[in-house]
Motif scaffolding. Structure first.
Motif, short mmCIF file in Angstrom:
data_model
loop_
_atom_site.label_atom_id
_atom_site.label_comp_id
_atom_site.label_asym_id
_atom_site.label_seq_id
_atom_site.Cartn_x
_atom_site.Cartn_y
_atom_site.Cartn_z
N HIS A 106 3.38 -1.25 7.01
CA HIS A 106 2.46 -2.15 6.30
C HIS A 106 1.06 -2.11 6.89
CE1 HIS A 106 1.70 -5.72 8.89
NE2 HIS A 106 2.86 -5.44 9.44
N PHE A 107 0.93 -1.80 8.21
CA PHE A 107 -0.40 -1.71 8.80
C PHE A 107 -1.27 -0.69 8.07
CE2 PHE A 107 1.72 -3.12 12.93
CZ PHE A 107 1.17 -4.39 12.89
N ILE A 108 -0.65 0.44 7.73
CA ILE A 108 -1.38 1.52 7.07
C ILE A 108 -1.39 1.33 5.56
CG2 ILE A 108 -1.36 4.02 6.63
CD1 ILE A 108 -0.19 4.31 9.49
N ALA A 109 -0.31 0.79 5.02
CA ALA A 109 -0.20 0.65 3.56
C ALA A 109 -1.25 -0.31 3.00
CB ALA A 109 1.20 0.17 3.19
N GLU A 110 -1.65 -1.30 3.78
CA GLU A 110 -2.46 -2.38 3.24
C GLU A 110 -3.86 -1.94 2.81
OE1 GLU A 110 -0.17 -5.77 5.91
OE2 GLU A 110 -2.22 -5.18 6.42
N HIS A 111 -4.55 -1.15 3.66
CA HIS A 111 -5.97 -0.89 3.37
C HIS A 111 -6.44 0.54 3.58
CE1 HIS A 111 -6.71 -5.14 2.79
NE2 HIS A 111 -6.22 -5.43 3.99
N LEU B 15 -5.91 6.79 -2.06
CA LEU B 15 -6.59 7.14 -3.31
C LEU B 15 -8.01 6.61 -3.25
CD1 LEU B 15 -3.84 6.23 -5.95
CD2 LEU B 15 -4.45 8.51 -5.14
N LYS B 16 -8.98 7.47 -3.48
CA LYS B 16 -10.37 7.04 -3.43
C LYS B 16 -10.63 5.97 -4.49
CE LYS B 16 -12.37 11.25 -1.49
NZ LYS B 16 -13.35 12.34 -1.67
N GLY B 17 -11.35 4.94 -4.07
CA GLY B 17 -11.68 3.86 -4.98
C GLY B 17 -10.71 2.71 -4.96
N HIS B 18 -9.60 2.88 -4.24
CA HIS B 18 -8.60 1.81 -4.14
C HIS B 18 -8.46 1.43 -2.66
CE1 HIS B 18 -7.24 1.87 -8.34
NE2 HIS B 18 -7.44 3.18 -8.28
N GLU B 19 -8.95 0.25 -2.32
CA GLU B 19 -9.06 -0.16 -0.92
C GLU B 19 -7.84 -0.94 -0.43
OE1 GLU B 19 -12.21 -2.68 1.87
OE2 GLU B 19 -12.57 -2.39 -0.27
N THR B 20 -7.21 -1.69 -1.30
CA THR B 20 -6.06 -2.53 -0.92
C THR B 20 -4.88 -2.20 -1.81
OG1 THR B 20 -7.56 -4.29 -0.22
CG2 THR B 20 -5.27 -4.91 -0.59
N TYR B 21 -3.69 -2.10 -1.19
CA TYR B 21 -2.49 -1.69 -1.91
C TYR B 21 -1.36 -2.69 -1.64
CZ TYR B 21 -4.89 2.86 -1.98
OH TYR B 21 -5.79 3.87 -2.15
N SER B 22 -0.52 -2.86 -2.62
CA SER B 22 0.67 -3.71 -2.47
C SER B 22 1.92 -2.85 -2.36
CB SER B 22 0.80 -4.67 -3.65
OG SER B 22 -0.18 -5.68 -3.59
N TYR B 23 2.92 -3.44 -1.75
CA TYR B 23 4.25 -2.82 -1.60
C TYR B 23 5.26 -3.84 -2.10
CZ TYR B 23 8.65 -2.18 1.00
OH TYR B 23 9.97 -2.10 1.35
N TYR B 24 6.15 -3.40 -2.98
CA TYR B 24 7.09 -4.34 -3.61
C TYR B 24 8.54 -4.03 -3.26
CZ TYR B 24 2.90 -5.50 -6.28
OH TYR B 24 1.63 -5.87 -6.64
N GLY B 25 8.78 -3.39 -2.12
CA GLY B 25 10.12 -3.00 -1.72
C GLY B 25 10.87 -4.08 -0.96
N PRO B 26 12.09 -3.75 -0.52
CA PRO B 26 12.99 -4.75 0.10
C PRO B 26 12.54 -5.27 1.45
CG PRO B 26 13.95 -2.54 0.24
CD PRO B 26 12.76 -2.43 -0.66
N LEU B 27 11.69 -4.54 2.17
CA LEU B 27 11.26 -5.01 3.49
C LEU B 27 10.41 -6.27 3.40
CD1 LEU B 27 10.54 -1.69 5.43
CD2 LEU B 27 12.48 -3.25 5.69
N ASN C 207 6.78 -11.44 2.58
CA ASN C 207 6.08 -10.88 1.40
C ASN C 207 4.67 -10.40 1.71
OD1 ASN C 207 8.20 -11.14 -0.48
ND2 ASN C 207 7.69 -13.29 -0.83
N VAL C 208 4.43 -9.93 2.94
CA VAL C 208 3.11 -9.41 3.25
C VAL C 208 2.79 -8.16 2.43
CG1 VAL C 208 3.74 -7.83 5.14
CG2 VAL C 208 1.52 -9.02 5.18
N GLY C 209 3.84 -7.53 1.88
CA GLY C 209 3.62 -6.37 1.03
C GLY C 209 2.83 -6.70 -0.23
N TYR C 210 2.89 -7.93 -0.67
CA TYR C 210 2.11 -8.35 -1.86
C TYR C 210 0.67 -8.55 -1.41
CZ TYR C 210 6.47 -9.13 -4.43
OH TYR C 210 7.68 -8.96 -5.07
N HIS C 211 0.01 -7.45 -1.08
CA HIS C 211 -1.24 -7.57 -0.34
C HIS C 211 -2.46 -7.78 -1.23
CE1 HIS C 211 -2.22 -7.76 3.84
NE2 HIS C 211 -3.36 -7.12 3.63
N ASN C 212 -2.48 -7.17 -2.40
CA ASN C 212 -3.56 -7.50 -3.33
C ASN C 212 -3.51 -8.97 -3.70
OD1 ASN C 212 -5.30 -5.17 -4.19
ND2 ASN C 212 -3.30 -4.23 -4.52
#
Length: 297
Positions: free
Chosen positions: A202-207, A211-223, A229-234
């Motif tokens: 999640h440290f790397i997944a978040e910001h 993909l260029k132009g996309h600064e923040t990303y969410s993760y919706y998996g079981p972890l 729910n820190v994966g719901y980062h947007n």
């Protein structure tokens, strides 16, 4: 909010967080007792398999507490004291300082010299090969501890001294009661859990900009079940005053804003891609030169 005013109803404390944190502290205290007479190989084994998961999960509980999710904004100091309590099984003082820097991260995301979530120039320059990026992931807890002192040092506050004192008293008590193996299990679990560990994706997944132009990303998996729910980062950055428990409802209510954004299904794959993709490195972050008045905690 103009389109979905019902989201405002989610802006309230999550009192279940209090009981979850208490149970996690008790679970670690039980583990400290159980490992005290084990062979060292089993102490290391359980530190990685169990202790690391609890420790990393507790850092994310502290993240929730830093947003006053346990007792609400009207009882801010209750959250600070509770954060110090949640910090105890980690072995190292963390909660109060994290809150101060994390608020800057939300106010000034990517702010040069302010947001200590941004790697230093040295990290970007040195950790540029696959092997070095792998080592960087292993050493992440050390960089997160040292980076604030390099980028944005702040004067020590009374609460930080209390956090440190409470932690030292707790660590000495654990050593006195159960010995060095319990202390090793506690500290090793924290270091291993924040380094080369599936949850650490999640440290790397978040910001990091895969993909260029996309600064923040969410993760919706079981972890998300282990990480509040820190994966719901947007969703979290849009509504930092909504507890993690309710972020899936934000996504459901405002699906048209989130469903089509780039997202992750595996934090393990994020770690793999970060190491193996030669176009991604610690430099792969958006950095901003801030203008105007900057207010920090």
């Amino acid at each position: 909010l103009a389109k979905h005013p019902e989201i405002k109803a989610l802006m309230k404390p999550d009192y279940n967080l209090i009981w979850v944190v208490v149970l996690m502290v008790l679970a670690q205290l039980t583990a400290f007792y159980l490992v005290k007479d084990l062979d060292w190989k089993w102490v290391v084994f359980w530190a990685y398999v169990f202790g690391s998961c609890i420790s990393h999960s507790m850092t994310l509980a502290i993240h929730e507490i830093s947003h006053n999710s346990a007792f609400g904004n009207s009882k801010a100091m209750w959250n600070r004291w509770f954060g110090i309590f949640a910090n105890l099984p980690l072995g190292l003082p963390y909660s109060i300082s994290f809150k101060r820097y994390h608020m800057d991260h939300h106010r000034y995301l990517g702010g040069d010299g302010i947001d200590v979530d941004i790697p230093t120039n040295f990290e970007g320059w040195f950790f540029c090969t696959r092997f070095r990026k792998f080592i960087w992931i292993v050493l992440q807890p050390f960089f997160y501890a040292i980076r604030p002192l390099c980028i944005n040092p702040k004067p020590i506050t009374r609460l930080e001294i209390i956090n440190l004192s409470a932690q030292l008293i707790f660590d000495v008590a654990i050593y006195y009661l159960w010995g060095v193996k319990s202390i090793f299990y506690m500290l090793a679990g924290s270091v291993l859990g924040l380094g080369l560990h599936p949850i650490s994706g999640h440290f790397i997944a978040e910001h990091y900009m895969f993909l260029k132009g996309h600064e923040t990303y969410s993760y919706y998996g079981p972890l998300n079940l282990l990480t509040f729910n820190v994966g719901y980062h947007n969703e979290h950055h849009d509504f930092p005053n909504i507890p993690g428990k309710s972020l899936p409802l934000v996504k459901k209510i405002a699906a048209e804003y989130y469903d089509n954004l780039p997202q992750y299904n595996s934090w393990i794959k994020v770690l793999y891609d970060f190491v193996m993709d030669d176009t991604i490195s610690p430099y792969s972050r958006m950095k901003r030169q801030l203008k105007g008045e900057v207010k920090q905690d």
